[in-house]
Design a protein around this motif. Structure first.
Motif, PDB file in Angstrom:
ATOM      1  N   ILE A  38       1.019  -1.102  -0.024  1.00  0.00           N
ATOM      2  CA  ILE A  38       0.155  -0.112  -0.162  1.00  0.00           C
ATOM      3  C   ILE A  38       1.055   1.122  -0.120  1.00  0.00           C
ATOM      4  O   ILE A  38       1.777   1.382   0.969  1.00  0.00           O
ATOM      5  N   ASP A  40       0.622   5.144   0.190  1.00  0.00           N
ATOM      6  CA  ASP A  40      -0.281   6.169   0.681  1.00  0.00           C
ATOM      7  C   ASP A  40       0.575   7.628   0.153  1.00  0.00           C
ATOM      8  O   ASP A  40       1.629   7.879   0.781  1.00  0.00           O
ATOM      9  N   ILE A  69      -1.480  -1.475  -4.290  1.00  0.00           N
ATOM     10  CA  ILE A  69      -2.547  -0.450  -3.968  1.00  0.00           C
ATOM     11  C   ILE A  69      -1.813   1.001  -3.979  1.00  0.00           C
ATOM     12  O   ILE A  69      -1.067   0.993  -3.120  1.00  0.00           O
ATOM     13  N   ASP A  71      -2.839   4.518  -2.633  1.00  0.00           N
ATOM     14  CA  ASP A  71      -4.061   5.241  -1.563  1.00  0.00           C
ATOM     15  C   ASP A  71      -3.881   6.463  -1.804  1.00  0.00           C
ATOM     16  O   ASP A  71      -2.868   7.429  -1.439  1.00  0.00           O
ATOM     17  N   SER A  73      -6.346   8.845  -1.331  1.00  0.00           N
ATOM     18  CA  SER A  73      -7.497   9.434  -0.806  1.00  0.00           C
ATOM     19  C   SER A  73      -7.001  10.684  -0.059  1.00  0.00           C
ATOM     20  O   SER A  73      -8.177  11.464   0.058  1.00  0.00           O
ATOM     21  N   VAL A 103      -7.119   4.223  -4.705  1.00  0.00           N
ATOM     22  CA  VAL A 103      -8.072   4.905  -3.774  1.00  0.00           C
ATOM     23  C   VAL A 103      -8.193   6.162  -3.957  1.00  0.00           C
ATOM     24  O   VAL A 103      -7.148   6.758  -3.982  1.00  0.00           O
ATOM     25  N   THR A 105     -10.713   9.736  -3.341  1.00  0.00           N
ATOM     26  CA  THR A 105     -11.978  10.041  -2.689  1.00  0.00           C
ATOM     27  C   THR A 105     -12.304  11.332  -3.412  1.00  0.00           C
ATOM     28  O   THR A 105     -13.391  11.801  -3.266  1.00  0.00           O
ATOM     29  N   TYR A 128     -11.190   2.260  -5.951  1.00  0.00           N
ATOM     30  CA  TYR A 128     -11.877   1.995  -4.785  1.00  0.00           C
ATOM     31  C   TYR A 128     -12.101   3.276  -4.053  1.00  0.00           C
ATOM     32  O   TYR A 128     -11.436   4.319  -4.165  1.00  0.00           O
ATOM     33  N   SER A 130     -12.020   3.150  -0.470  1.00  0.00           N
ATOM     34  CA  SER A 130     -11.202   3.015   0.807  1.00  0.00           C
ATOM     35  C   SER A 130     -10.155   1.943   0.711  1.00  0.00           C
ATOM     36  O   SER A 130     -10.283   0.745  -0.449  1.00  0.00           O
ATOM     37  N   VAL A 131      -8.966   2.070   1.636  1.00  0.00           N
ATOM     38  CA  VAL A 131      -8.096   0.941   1.440  1.00  0.00           C
ATOM     39  C   VAL A 131      -8.674  -0.590   1.855  1.00  0.00           C
ATOM     40  O   VAL A 131      -8.337  -1.195   1.161  1.00  0.00           O
ATOM     41  N   ALA A 134     -10.362  -1.763  -1.244  1.00  0.00           N
ATOM     42  CA  ALA A 134      -9.235  -2.444  -2.106  1.00  0.00           C
ATOM     43  C   ALA A 134      -8.628  -3.677  -1.714  1.00  0.00           C
ATOM     44  O   ALA A 134      -8.431  -4.707  -2.361  1.00  0.00           O
ATOM     45  N   GLU A 147      -7.441  -0.339   8.674  1.00  0.00           N
ATOM     46  CA  GLU A 147      -6.726   0.534   7.837  1.00  0.00           C
ATOM     47  C   GLU A 147      -6.817   1.914   7.608  1.00  0.00           C
ATOM     48  O   GLU A 147      -7.929   2.468   7.693  1.00  0.00           O
TER      49      GLU A 147
END
Length: 147
Positions: A38, A40, A69, A71, A73, A103, A105, A128, A130-131, A134, A147
């Motif tokens: 992940i 982020d 993934i 992230d 967001s 991810v 938003t 997605y 949210s994590v 996902a 998460e």
């Protein structure tokens, strides 16, 4: 640019903070055993941030993690360099049988992804909210809410 590395038994977390001409960008990478990496990212994904982000993504793919993934967001802006990086990630993970889970938003970022057509690359890419969503989709695990 300052790179901090923290290794803890059972998982890896890397926090990168880079001061750029445009401000600060934060990049955090987390890999739990048996899970998809992940990555982020907070702030803006632009040509200042993309080289370091690309380095992290490609390192995971080269280490055998076919899926990743991203992230985003907490991303408020993405430029053409960020879009190109998503496409490169899809191109590299797809032949390995992997997938890029993104991810997002922020409505403006989603709109940009829709305009350039990335959201139509269903075989090697999924969007997605949210994590947890996902991870559940990409690993078959039930969402933990942690998460």
């Amino acid at each position: 640019m300052r790179l901090e590395r923290v290794l803890v038994i059972g998982w890896i977390a890397i926090l990168w903070r880079g001061n750029t001409e445009e401000g600060e960008a934060n990049l955090e990478v987390q890999v739990l055993p048996g899970r998809i990496p992940i990555i982020d990212v907070d702030g803006e994904i632009d040509h200042y941030v993309v080289p370091e982000l690309e380095s992290k993504i490609m390192a995971f793919i080269n280490e055998g993690h076919a899926s990743v993934i991203l992230d985003f967001s907490d991303v408020s802006y993405i430029d053409s360099a960020g879009i190109a990086l998503i496409i490169l990630s899809i191109q590299r993970s797809g032949p390995l049988g992997g997938k890029v889970g993104l991810v997002v938003t922020n409505e403006n970022v989603i709109k940009i992804l829709e305009i350039v057509g990335i959201t139509k690359l269903a075989e090697a890419f999924s969007l997605y909210s949210s994590v947890d969503e996902a991870l559940a989709s990409m690993t078959g695990e039930r969402p933990s809410g942690n998460e």
